[in-house]
Design a protein around this motif. Sequence first.
Motif, PDB file in Angstrom:
ATOM      1  N   LYS A  19      70.641  36.842   9.403  1.00  0.00           N
ATOM      2  CA  LYS A  19      71.729  37.375  10.208  1.00  0.00           C
ATOM      3  C   LYS A  19      72.835  36.343  10.390  1.00  0.00           C
ATOM      4  O   LYS A  19      72.559  35.194  10.717  1.00  0.00           O
ATOM      5  CB  LYS A  19      71.172  37.789  11.573  1.00  0.00           C
ATOM      6  N   GLY A  20      74.077  36.766  10.159  1.00  0.00           N
ATOM      7  CA  GLY A  20      75.215  35.868  10.352  1.00  0.00           C
ATOM      8  C   GLY A  20      75.592  35.070   9.122  1.00  0.00           C
ATOM      9  O   GLY A  20      76.627  34.410   9.089  1.00  0.00           O
ATOM     10  N   LYS A  21      74.751  35.153   8.070  1.00  0.00           N
ATOM     11  CA  LYS A  21      75.046  34.379   6.866  1.00  0.00           C
ATOM     12  C   LYS A  21      75.990  35.131   5.930  1.00  0.00           C
ATOM     13  O   LYS A  21      76.062  36.358   5.949  1.00  0.00           O
ATOM     14  CB  LYS A  21      73.747  34.052   6.122  1.00  0.00           C
ATOM     15  N   ASN A  22      76.679  34.360   5.114  1.00  0.00           N
ATOM     16  CA  ASN A  22      77.656  34.934   4.202  1.00  0.00           C
ATOM     17  C   ASN A  22      77.043  35.165   2.821  1.00  0.00           C
ATOM     18  O   ASN A  22      76.456  34.266   2.234  1.00  0.00           O
ATOM     19  CB  ASN A  22      78.849  33.970   4.088  1.00  0.00           C
ATOM     20  N   LEU A  23      77.179  36.368   2.317  1.00  0.00           N
ATOM     21  CA  LEU A  23      76.617  36.712   1.008  1.00  0.00           C
ATOM     22  C   LEU A  23      77.538  36.177  -0.089  1.00  0.00           C
ATOM     23  O   LEU A  23      78.624  36.694  -0.305  1.00  0.00           O
ATOM     24  CB  LEU A  23      76.462  38.228   0.872  1.00  0.00           C
ATOM     25  N   GLU A  24      77.048  35.146  -0.771  1.00  0.00           N
ATOM     26  CA  GLU A  24      77.884  34.546  -1.809  1.00  0.00           C
ATOM     27  C   GLU A  24      77.817  35.325  -3.118  1.00  0.00           C
ATOM     28  O   GLU A  24      78.812  35.594  -3.757  1.00  0.00           O
ATOM     29  CB  GLU A  24      77.427  33.102  -2.051  1.00  0.00           C
ATOM     30  N   ARG A  25      76.579  35.732  -3.477  1.00  0.00           N
ATOM     31  CA  ARG A  25      76.418  36.394  -4.767  1.00  0.00           C
ATOM     32  C   ARG A  25      75.346  37.482  -4.669  1.00  0.00           C
ATOM     33  O   ARG A  25      74.288  37.286  -4.077  1.00  0.00           O
ATOM     34  CB  ARG A  25      75.989  35.363  -5.806  1.00  0.00           C
ATOM     35  N   LEU A  26      75.653  38.627  -5.232  1.00  0.00           N
ATOM     36  CA  LEU A  26      74.682  39.713  -5.292  1.00  0.00           C
ATOM     37  C   LEU A  26      74.261  39.887  -6.746  1.00  0.00           C
ATOM     38  O   LEU A  26      75.081  40.190  -7.606  1.00  0.00           O
ATOM     39  CB  LEU A  26      75.298  41.019  -4.770  1.00  0.00           C
ATOM     40  N   GLU A  27      72.972  39.640  -6.976  1.00  0.00           N
ATOM     41  CA  GLU A  27      72.440  39.781  -8.337  1.00  0.00           C
ATOM     42  C   GLU A  27      71.951  41.217  -8.513  1.00  0.00           C
ATOM     43  O   GLU A  27      71.127  41.688  -7.730  1.00  0.00           O
ATOM     44  CB  GLU A  27      71.274  38.792  -8.501  1.00  0.00           C
ATOM     45  N   LEU A  95      67.474  43.902  -6.801  1.00  0.00           N
ATOM     46  CA  LEU A  95      68.661  43.271  -6.234  1.00  0.00           C
ATOM     47  C   LEU A  95      68.298  41.891  -5.700  1.00  0.00           C
ATOM     48  O   LEU A  95      67.231  41.710  -5.124  1.00  0.00           O
ATOM     49  CB  LEU A  95      69.218  44.091  -5.060  1.00  0.00           C
ATOM     50  N   GLY A  96      69.180  40.929  -5.886  1.00  0.00           N
ATOM     51  CA  GLY A  96      68.963  39.600  -5.320  1.00  0.00           C
ATOM     52  C   GLY A  96      70.135  39.238  -4.424  1.00  0.00           C
ATOM     53  O   GLY A  96      71.289  39.287  -4.848  1.00  0.00           O
ATOM     54  N   PHE A  97      69.835  38.886  -3.172  1.00  0.00           N
ATOM     55  CA  PHE A  97      70.873  38.501  -2.220  1.00  0.00           C
ATOM     56  C   PHE A  97      70.886  36.989  -2.080  1.00  0.00           C
ATOM     57  O   PHE A  97      69.930  36.406  -1.578  1.00  0.00           O
ATOM     58  CB  PHE A  97      70.624  39.154  -0.855  1.00  0.00           C
ATOM     59  N   HIS A  98      71.961  36.353  -2.552  1.00  0.00           N
ATOM     60  CA  HIS A  98      72.062  34.894  -2.491  1.00  0.00           C
ATOM     61  C   HIS A  98      73.138  34.505  -1.482  1.00  0.00           C
ATOM     62  O   HIS A  98      74.307  34.839  -1.681  1.00  0.00           O
ATOM     63  CB  HIS A  98      72.402  34.338  -3.877  1.00  0.00           C
ATOM     64  N   GLY A 104      67.980  33.080   0.362  1.00  0.00           N
ATOM     65  CA  GLY A 104      68.186  34.436  -0.129  1.00  0.00           C
ATOM     66  C   GLY A 104      66.901  35.246  -0.161  1.00  0.00           C
ATOM     67  O   GLY A 104      65.827  34.731   0.131  1.00  0.00           O
ATOM     68  N   PHE A 105      67.042  36.504  -0.481  1.00  0.00           N
ATOM     69  CA  PHE A 105      65.871  37.370  -0.660  1.00  0.00           C
ATOM     70  C   PHE A 105      66.174  38.396  -1.737  1.00  0.00           C
ATOM     71  O   PHE A 105      67.330  38.582  -2.126  1.00  0.00           O
ATOM     72  CB  PHE A 105      65.479  38.065   0.657  1.00  0.00           C
ATOM     73  N   ALA A 106      65.099  39.013  -2.229  1.00  0.00           N
ATOM     74  CA  ALA A 106      65.287  39.987  -3.311  1.00  0.00           C
ATOM     75  C   ALA A 106      64.504  41.260  -3.024  1.00  0.00           C
ATOM     76  O   ALA A 106      63.487  41.240  -2.329  1.00  0.00           O
ATOM     77  CB  ALA A 106      64.829  39.381  -4.633  1.00  0.00           C
ATOM     78  N   VAL A 107      65.012  42.351  -3.549  1.00  0.00           N
ATOM     79  CA  VAL A 107      64.287  43.612  -3.534  1.00  0.00           C
ATOM     80  C   VAL A 107      63.627  43.732  -4.903  1.00  0.00           C
ATOM     81  O   VAL A 107      64.304  43.633  -5.922  1.00  0.00           O
ATOM     82  CB  VAL A 107      65.242  44.815  -3.333  1.00  0.00           C
TER      83      VAL A 107
END
Length: 258
Positions: A19-27, A95-98, A104-107
């Motif tokens: 929470k509050g973090k900025n999503l730099e890259r969506l894989e 999906l990868g959330f970096h 990060g975390f991934a689905v």
Amino acid sequence: MAELPDLTVFAKTLNKRFKGKNLERLEIKVAKKINVTGKELKTALEGEKLVQVTREGKTLQLHFSKDQVLGIHLMLRGELVLLDQENQEPKFEILGFHFKDGTGFAVVDLQKMATPTLNPEKTTVPDALEMDLPYFSSLLAKKRTLIKTLLMDQHMIRGIGNSYADEILWHAKISPFSVAKSIPEQAVKKLFKSLMLVLEKAIDEISKENGDELTGELRDFMKVHGAKIEKSPTGAIIKSDKIGGRTTYYTDEQEIYS
DNA sequence: GTAATTGTTCTAGC
DNA sequence: CGCTAGAACAATTA
């Protein structure tokens, strides 16, 4: 698979960690289930801040800045995994959330069926944990369908799946083969209480066992739903049958209203 | 090789 | 026509 209690804990863990973090890259590894193109999804979310994670029925909702919402339905085998230095590209990634700080975390989903939806439409169907007794009892009163089918119908109540439907019905001592409108008032009240209790207890247990991790399903505490369980806690033999093509576990302790 | 898995969506039937 | 039941589908593992 992940059902309502698992998803509630996932949402909690994601809030705590991201929470509050900025999503730099969506894989984006698998785009075919998304309701927009991969490019559109990246444009909508990259650079935005993760404001909050909530659970809506059987979906997780990631709320980003600029009012962008990503709904994620894990379907039957989807999971969430944390990403770290050693594990940047997990198996079966969808999906990868970096995030900007390197976390990060991934689905992931070995069946590639997890469904991400950008800005999903709002629904008026109540969530299992938010509905009240009057709604529940008037709903049951007008349905001729089997009670188990009704509990799992996402157009009526959101969040309950095959395994928790079995657990709830066993707890209420009502047979899954009961016809919804034939269940007397007292038993409906009991069923409503069981529904809340079983779900809340499961959230508690999973939360305790999971800590801040994002491991898959934890269901050691299931009392009747599971191919390996032979007897209920009260010693009754567990039977299995199919309802709507789904395996249903129940015992003779449960009363049938028809 | 085949059954099993499960939520959703589509279709058939009453 | 409205409601309900059942089949099809997705992809992989045991």
